[in-house]
Each structure stands twice: as structure tokens, then as C-alpha cells.
Scaffold this active site. Structure first.
Site, PDB file in Angstrom:
ATOM      1  N   HIS A  11     -52.854  -7.299  26.858  1.00 36.99           N
ATOM      2  CA  HIS A  11     -52.457  -8.565  27.488  1.00 36.99           C
ATOM      3  C   HIS A  11     -51.869  -9.523  26.453  1.00 36.99           C
ATOM      4  O   HIS A  11     -50.875 -10.189  26.700  1.00 36.99           O
ATOM      5  CB  HIS A  11     -53.655  -9.226  28.174  1.00 36.99           C
ATOM      6  CG  HIS A  11     -54.248  -8.372  29.241  1.00 36.99           C
ATOM      7  ND1 HIS A  11     -53.707  -8.264  30.489  1.00 36.99           N
ATOM      8  CD2 HIS A  11     -55.324  -7.560  29.223  1.00 36.99           C
ATOM      9  CE1 HIS A  11     -54.432  -7.436  31.212  1.00 36.99           C
ATOM     10  NE2 HIS A  11     -55.421  -6.993  30.460  1.00 36.99           N
ATOM     11  N   LYS A  12     -52.512  -9.558  25.290  1.00 37.92           N
ATOM     12  CA  LYS A  12     -51.997 -10.407  24.208  1.00 37.92           C
ATOM     13  C   LYS A  12     -50.577  -9.970  23.832  1.00 37.92           C
ATOM     14  O   LYS A  12     -49.707 -10.800  23.599  1.00 37.92           O
ATOM     15  CB  LYS A  12     -52.888 -10.292  22.963  1.00 37.92           C
ATOM     16  CG  LYS A  12     -54.198 -11.027  23.067  1.00 37.92           C
ATOM     17  CD  LYS A  12     -54.892 -11.021  21.710  1.00 37.92           C
ATOM     18  CE  LYS A  12     -56.156 -11.837  21.717  1.00 37.92           C
ATOM     19  NZ  LYS A  12     -56.753 -11.963  20.388  1.00 37.92           N
ATOM     20  N   ASP A  65     -56.159 -14.653  16.655  1.00 32.94           N
ATOM     21  CA  ASP A  65     -57.552 -14.784  17.031  1.00 32.94           C
ATOM     22  C   ASP A  65     -57.681 -16.050  17.875  1.00 32.94           C
ATOM     23  O   ASP A  65     -57.097 -17.077  17.545  1.00 32.94           O
ATOM     24  CB  ASP A  65     -58.428 -14.875  15.777  1.00 32.94           C
ATOM     25  CG  ASP A  65     -59.832 -14.377  16.088  1.00 32.94           C
ATOM     26  OD1 ASP A  65     -59.951 -13.241  16.580  1.00 32.94           O
ATOM     27  OD2 ASP A  65     -60.798 -15.122  15.878  1.00 32.94           O
ATOM     28  N   ALA A  66     -58.441 -15.943  18.971  1.00 30.36           N
ATOM     29  CA  ALA A  66     -58.512 -17.073  19.895  1.00 30.36           C
ATOM     30  C   ALA A  66     -59.943 -17.312  20.334  1.00 30.36           C
ATOM     31  O   ALA A  66     -60.813 -16.456  20.166  1.00 30.36           O
ATOM     32  CB  ALA A  66     -57.634 -16.797  21.118  1.00 30.36           C
ATOM     33  N   PHE A 140     -56.727 -11.713  31.412  1.00 30.84           N
ATOM     34  CA  PHE A 140     -57.898 -11.074  30.802  1.00 30.84           C
ATOM     35  C   PHE A 140     -58.919 -12.156  30.432  1.00 30.84           C
ATOM     36  O   PHE A 140     -58.667 -13.354  30.563  1.00 30.84           O
ATOM     37  CB  PHE A 140     -57.495 -10.264  29.559  1.00 30.84           C
ATOM     38  CG  PHE A 140     -57.081 -11.118  28.380  1.00 30.84           C
ATOM     39  CD1 PHE A 140     -55.841 -11.711  28.329  1.00 30.84           C
ATOM     40  CD2 PHE A 140     -57.955 -11.335  27.315  1.00 30.84           C
ATOM     41  CE1 PHE A 140     -55.460 -12.505  27.250  1.00 30.84           C
ATOM     42  CE2 PHE A 140     -57.588 -12.118  26.220  1.00 30.84           C
ATOM     43  CZ  PHE A 140     -56.336 -12.702  26.199  1.00 30.84           C
ATOM     44  N   HIS A 168     -52.309 -21.508  24.760  1.00 25.01           N
ATOM     45  CA  HIS A 168     -52.573 -21.624  23.340  1.00 25.01           C
ATOM     46  C   HIS A 168     -51.816 -20.545  22.557  1.00 25.01           C
ATOM     47  O   HIS A 168     -51.177 -20.815  21.561  1.00 25.01           O
ATOM     48  CB  HIS A 168     -54.086 -21.474  23.121  1.00 25.01           C
ATOM     49  CG  HIS A 168     -54.691 -20.281  23.805  1.00 25.01           C
ATOM     50  ND1 HIS A 168     -54.457 -19.989  25.127  1.00 25.01           N
ATOM     51  CD2 HIS A 168     -55.485 -19.270  23.355  1.00 25.01           C
ATOM     52  CE1 HIS A 168     -55.094 -18.883  25.458  1.00 25.01           C
ATOM     53  NE2 HIS A 168     -55.720 -18.422  24.386  1.00 25.01           N
TER      54      HIS A 168
HETATM   55  P1  IMP Z   1     -60.068 -12.626  20.431  1.00 23.98           P
HETATM   56  O1  IMP Z   1     -61.164 -12.551  19.417  1.00 23.98           O
HETATM   57  O2  IMP Z   1     -58.859 -13.354  19.958  1.00 23.98           O
HETATM   58  O3  IMP Z   1     -59.723 -11.307  21.060  1.00 23.98           O
HETATM   59  O4  IMP Z   1     -60.568 -13.527  21.643  1.00 23.98           O
HETATM   60  C1  IMP Z   1     -61.917 -13.754  21.875  1.00 23.98           C
HETATM   61  C2  IMP Z   1     -62.226 -13.844  23.329  1.00 23.98           C
HETATM   62  O5  IMP Z   1     -61.697 -15.079  23.830  1.00 23.98           O
HETATM   63  C3  IMP Z   1     -61.619 -12.770  24.208  1.00 23.98           C
HETATM   64  O6  IMP Z   1     -62.497 -11.694  24.361  1.00 23.98           O
HETATM   65  C4  IMP Z   1     -61.466 -13.476  25.519  1.00 23.98           C
HETATM   66  O7  IMP Z   1     -62.640 -13.354  26.244  1.00 23.98           O
HETATM   67  C5  IMP Z   1     -61.256 -14.923  25.127  1.00 23.98           C
HETATM   68  N1  IMP Z   1     -59.823 -15.260  25.168  1.00 23.98           N
HETATM   69  C6  IMP Z   1     -58.968 -15.402  24.147  1.00 23.98           C
HETATM   70  N2  IMP Z   1     -57.746 -15.720  24.587  1.00 23.98           N
HETATM   71  C7  IMP Z   1     -57.831 -15.759  25.928  1.00 23.98           C
HETATM   72  C8  IMP Z   1     -56.896 -16.024  26.948  1.00 23.98           C
HETATM   73  O8  IMP Z   1     -55.689 -16.247  26.743  1.00 23.98           O
HETATM   74  N3  IMP Z   1     -57.385 -15.993  28.189  1.00 23.98           N
HETATM   75  C9  IMP Z   1     -58.692 -15.736  28.481  1.00 23.98           C
HETATM   76  N4  IMP Z   1     -59.594 -15.467  27.578  1.00 23.98           N
HETATM   77  C10 IMP Z   1     -59.168 -15.477  26.290  1.00 23.98           C
END
Ligand code: IMP
Length: 188
Positions: A11-12, A65-66, A140, A168
């Protein structure tokens, strides 16, 4: 211009590719490094992963990373979003927010670009609120419970183009692409 994107999240990739294409930047998905730094700082996690990814692909690469930060929960789950998603999930977060009137929250995205000259970091943030119940089936993670400011839909009710108008991740990728096109290394 071609840049690797180290992630295992399709999805990313889809979201980021849509944005990057507007700048003539081609993102090539590659596996993310298996070792993740445990830190309460998204930037540190992204930078560490980008350096590892660069050592692996030996070519310019980004890592993203989010996290979701909920104001009434003092920023939780924030850097622990991935763990919280895997454990209590969307319904668990909704439970934590039961009876909470202040629904404000934001997503933060950190894009770290590793290349021959070092690492550059770009940020994106979207403010919004946590929905009362999960809605939508697209996207997601916490998409079904996040409503960005300026919309009445959750991210999971939007297609990629619409989510990218707010998200974001789209903002951070846009900032990265603008830098890459205008000031980045010319040999890419
Ligand atoms: P990651 O470590 O960047 O993969 O993100 C950590 C968690 O934040 C992910 O498992 C998602 O549950 C949530 N997350 C990050 N970005 C999004 C987004 O765009 N939509 C929804 N959930 C997100």
C-alpha cells in the site's frame, strides 16, 4: 530518475508511486531490511533502516516510517503504531477511545533517503480525528478510523488519489521528490 523504496508494504508503494510519478521519479520496490531499530523516535528508525538498505542495494534508496499520534492518549501509539496495530488493532484503539470526546489525532511520516553523500530526511503530517467506528475497506492499518481535516470520509473510504491529497506519506514523498528534482544528486 530511479530510486529504490525499501518496504514490504504494498500500500505504501502504491501511494508513494502515484506521487513520485508526478515528478518523473520512478520508485522501485525492494525488501526492507529485517532488523528494525527499537526507538521511540520515528526519524531514528527511518535513518537506521535507510543506511542498512543502502548497504544492501548499493544504490540510492528511501525508507519510510510512520505513526498515528492520538492527542487524548498523549501521542500513543505514535512510534509503536505497528506493534499496536498487530496486537490490539483498529478495534482495540476504538475501545481505548470509548467515551473520549477529544478525537484529535495526526499521522506523521518520515522519509529517509540514503545515497552516496549521506542521509536526508523529509517529513509529512496530516491532522484529523479518530472516527467513532471503523468505515471503509481500502488502504491499510488505521485507515478505517482516521478522518483527515477537510473531509468527512475515513482514509479507508478514499481511493489512492484522494488519500494522497491529504496524507502524511504523500506530503513527505512530495518534499523528497521536490528536493531530488531541484537539488538532489544529478547522477541518479
Ligand atoms: P510503519 O512502521 O511505517 O509501517 O507504520 C506503523 C503503523 O502505522 C502501520 O502498521 C499502520 O498500522 C500505521 N500506519 C502508518 N501509515 C498509515 C497510513 O497511511 N494509514 C493507516 N495506518 C498507517
Amino acid at each position: 530518475m530511479r530510486v529504490y523504496f525499501a518496504t514490504s508494504n504494498v500500500h505504501k508503494v502504491e501511494e508513494a508511486k502515484h506521487v513520485a510519478r508526478e515528478y518523473g521519479v520512478e520508485l522501485i520496490p525492494t525488501q526492507a531490511p529485517k532488523i528494525e531499530l527499537q526507538s521511540d523516535n520515528l526519524r531514528d528508525v527511518a535513518v537506521y533502516a535507510a543506511v542498512l538498505a543502502y548497504q544492501h542495494v548499493k544504490a540510492p534508496v528511501i525508507v519510510e516510517d510512520a505513526g498515528l499520534f492520538i492527542i487524548a492518549l498523549k501521542g500513543f501509539p505514535g512510534p509503536y503504531s505497528s506493534y499496536v496495530y498487530k496486537t490490539i488493532g483498529v478495534n482495540g484503539l476504538l475501545k481505548l477511545m470509548e467515551g473520549v470526546e477529544d478525537r484529535r489525532a495526526y499521522f506523521l511520516s518520515v522519509v529517509a533517503f540514503a545515497y552516496s553523500e549521506g542521509v536526508k530526511v523529509f517529513y509529512g503530517r496530516v491532522d484529523g480525528e479518530i472516527a467513532r467506528e471503523a468505515r471503509g475497506s481500502k488502504g491499510f492499518g488505521f485507515d478505517p478510523i482516521f478522518i483527515p481535516k477537510g473531509s468527512t470520509k475515513t482514509f479507508a473510504e478514499m481511493d489512492v488519489e484522494e488519500k494522497n491529497r491529504y496524507s502524511h506519506r504523500a506530503q513527505a514523498i512530495r518534499r523528497f521528490c521536490e528536493w531530488l528534482v531541484n537539488e538532489g544528486p544529478s547522477h541518479l
